[in-house]
Write a protein that holds these residues in place. Structure first.
Motif, PDB file in Angstrom:
ATOM      1  N   ALA A 128       3.892   7.064  -8.191  1.00  0.00           N
ATOM      2  CA  ALA A 128       4.229   6.305  -6.968  1.00  0.00           C
ATOM      3  C   ALA A 128       3.598   5.033  -7.369  1.00  0.00           C
ATOM      4  CB  ALA A 128       3.689   7.234  -5.844  1.00  0.00           C
ATOM      5  N   ALA A 129       2.524   5.057  -7.941  1.00  0.00           N
ATOM      6  CA  ALA A 129       1.845   3.777  -8.075  1.00  0.00           C
ATOM      7  C   ALA A 129       2.504   2.948  -8.896  1.00  0.00           C
ATOM      8  CB  ALA A 129       0.493   3.983  -8.684  1.00  0.00           C
TER       9      ALA A 129
ATOM     10  N   PHE B 212       8.031  10.255  -0.389  1.00  0.00           N
ATOM     11  CA  PHE B 212       7.947  11.253  -1.685  1.00  0.00           C
ATOM     12  C   PHE B 212       7.643  12.579  -1.249  1.00  0.00           C
ATOM     13  CE2 PHE B 212       7.707   7.084  -3.182  1.00  0.00           C
ATOM     14  CZ  PHE B 212       8.184   6.957  -4.476  1.00  0.00           C
ATOM     15  N   LEU B 213       8.326  13.613  -1.325  1.00  0.00           N
ATOM     16  CA  LEU B 213       7.861  14.762  -0.879  1.00  0.00           C
ATOM     17  C   LEU B 213       7.791  15.893  -1.891  1.00  0.00           C
ATOM     18  CD1 LEU B 213       7.351  16.951   1.271  1.00  0.00           C
ATOM     19  CD2 LEU B 213       9.852  17.563   1.317  1.00  0.00           C
ATOM     20  N   ASN B 214       6.547  16.578  -2.114  1.00  0.00           N
ATOM     21  CA  ASN B 214       6.254  17.626  -3.273  1.00  0.00           C
ATOM     22  C   ASN B 214       5.922  18.847  -2.504  1.00  0.00           C
ATOM     23  OD1 ASN B 214       3.470  18.433  -5.027  1.00  0.00           O
ATOM     24  ND2 ASN B 214       5.430  18.988  -5.537  1.00  0.00           N
TER      25      ASN B 214
ATOM     26  N   ALA C  18      -5.192   9.904  -7.653  1.00  0.00           N
ATOM     27  CA  ALA C  18      -4.225   9.429  -8.899  1.00  0.00           C
ATOM     28  C   ALA C  18      -3.612   8.228  -8.488  1.00  0.00           C
ATOM     29  CB  ALA C  18      -3.260  10.761  -9.135  1.00  0.00           C
ATOM     30  N   ALA C  19      -3.127   7.695  -7.320  1.00  0.00           N
ATOM     31  CA  ALA C  19      -2.329   6.696  -6.979  1.00  0.00           C
ATOM     32  C   ALA C  19      -3.352   5.534  -7.020  1.00  0.00           C
ATOM     33  CB  ALA C  19      -1.759   6.583  -5.578  1.00  0.00           C
TER      34      ALA C  19
ATOM     35  N   LYS D 263       0.641  -1.274  -0.125  1.00  0.00           N
ATOM     36  CA  LYS D 263       0.096   0.034   0.034  1.00  0.00           C
ATOM     37  C   LYS D 263       0.824   1.256   0.127  1.00  0.00           C
ATOM     38  CE  LYS D 263      -0.520   0.292   5.110  1.00  0.00           C
ATOM     39  NZ  LYS D 263      -1.161   0.168   6.131  1.00  0.00           N
ATOM     40  N   LEU D 264       0.171   2.259  -0.538  1.00  0.00           N
ATOM     41  CA  LEU D 264       0.711   3.747  -0.448  1.00  0.00           C
ATOM     42  C   LEU D 264       0.167   4.337   0.448  1.00  0.00           C
ATOM     43  CD1 LEU D 264       0.935   4.558  -4.363  1.00  0.00           C
ATOM     44  CD2 LEU D 264       3.151   3.796  -2.678  1.00  0.00           C
TER      45      LEU D 264
END
Length: 304
Positions: free
Chosen positions: A258-259, A159-161, A47-48, A3-4
């Protein structure tokens, strides 16, 4: 696929379509106005999930009617929303104006997003079974930093945006698996004015030298640039489409990337997949309503 996790904002977007942006003091007419679920965190989660990843959203909405709508929208789009908290007051709201060229201006009101604390994260985040966590900059910075530290301790890729853009403390870079920035964000974070692939590489190298494991700089119509601390480099072109609304294009790219990464795609393949997802998103109106699913992305790629 593991999972994310997405830790970040959940907003109601109030979207107004105009011929062109108003000048200071000018009153103009809108051709259309909609209420569309959004927020950078929620957009990336959708989105993921639509790109095929099991995804859990951690965030907050208010006790207003928007809160119910926002949670329902996440669930309907395949996101596990059981960790979205309810806070006193209003949900986050984004006032978005979209021009005929598809460009947008955005004004944010944090609402419940501004109330998310480190204690909230400790009570709801389940790190077990997570392969990565996605974070942005629309919740309190101290909470984001706490999440990054926890992810590092748990061995979960981060992951950083950092959007909206802000300067980042030097200690943060070593906590990141992937820093993802557009041209504006890259300039704020690194001090490098990014206008093309070459300047994107300069900005990426700056962040790598500070300790980030990898960096992605998105360049709009010019595509994106990737660099890693191991020396990998990749420049991926954008797909040519006619944009109608660029809202959530960056979030779509990030969630899809990411997905795809979680699904085991090689980096360059994941970047192409993400670029295709973003290209589809800009041909549609709205934030979450514009985000394509995995089958649509694969069909688009097959047609090119």
């Amino acid at each position: 696929m593991q999972k994310l996790l997405v830790i970040g904002s959940v907003n109601m977007d109030v979207v107004s379509n105009v011929k062109q942006f108003p000048l200071p003091g000018e009153t103009i007419h809108s051709s259309d106005m909609k209420f569309v679920p959004g927020g950078k965190g929620a957009n990336q989660a959708v989105a993921a999930a639509r790109a095929g990843a099991p995804c859990v959203m951690i965030g907050a909405v208010g006790l207003d009617p928007f809160g119910d709508t926002l949670i329902a929208s996440l669930s309907e789009k395949g996101v596990d929303a059981k960790s979205v908290l309810r806070k006193e007051g209003t949900s986050g709201i984004a006032l978005i104006t979209v021009s005929e060229e598809g460009e947008n201006n955005i004004i944010l009101s944090a609402g419940a997003n501004g109330q998310i604390t480190e204690e909230d994260l400790a009570s709801v985040v389940q790190w077990d079974g997570a392969c990565a966590v996605l974070l942005q900059n629309e919740i309190p910075w101290e909470t984001t930093l706490a999440a990054l530290r926890s992810a590092k301790e748990k061995g979960v890729r981060a992951f950083l945006n950092p959007a909206p853009a802000r300067a980042l403390p030097e200690e943060l870079f070593s906590l990141l698996d992937t820093l993802i920035v557009n041209e504006t964000e890259a300039a704020v974070v690194t001090g490098v004015k990014v206008v093309d692939v070459e300047t994107a590489e300069t900005a990426a190298d700056w962040a790598l030298a500070k300790g980030a494991s990898s960096v992605i700089v998105t360049l709009g119509e010019q595509g994106c640039f990737y660099a890693s601390a191991q020396g990998a480099r990749a420049a991926v072109s954008a797909f040519r489409v006619q944009p109608v609304d660029t809202t959530a294009a960056g979030d779509t790219f990030i969630g899809a990337y990411a997905a795809a990464s979680a699904d085991g795609l090689a980096t360059e393949e994941a970047l192409v997949f993400a670029a295709a997802a973003a290209a589809l998103a800009v041909t549609r109106h709205g934030a979450q309503s514009s985000i394509p699913d995995k089958a649509e992305i694969e069909a688009f790629l097959a047609s090119r």
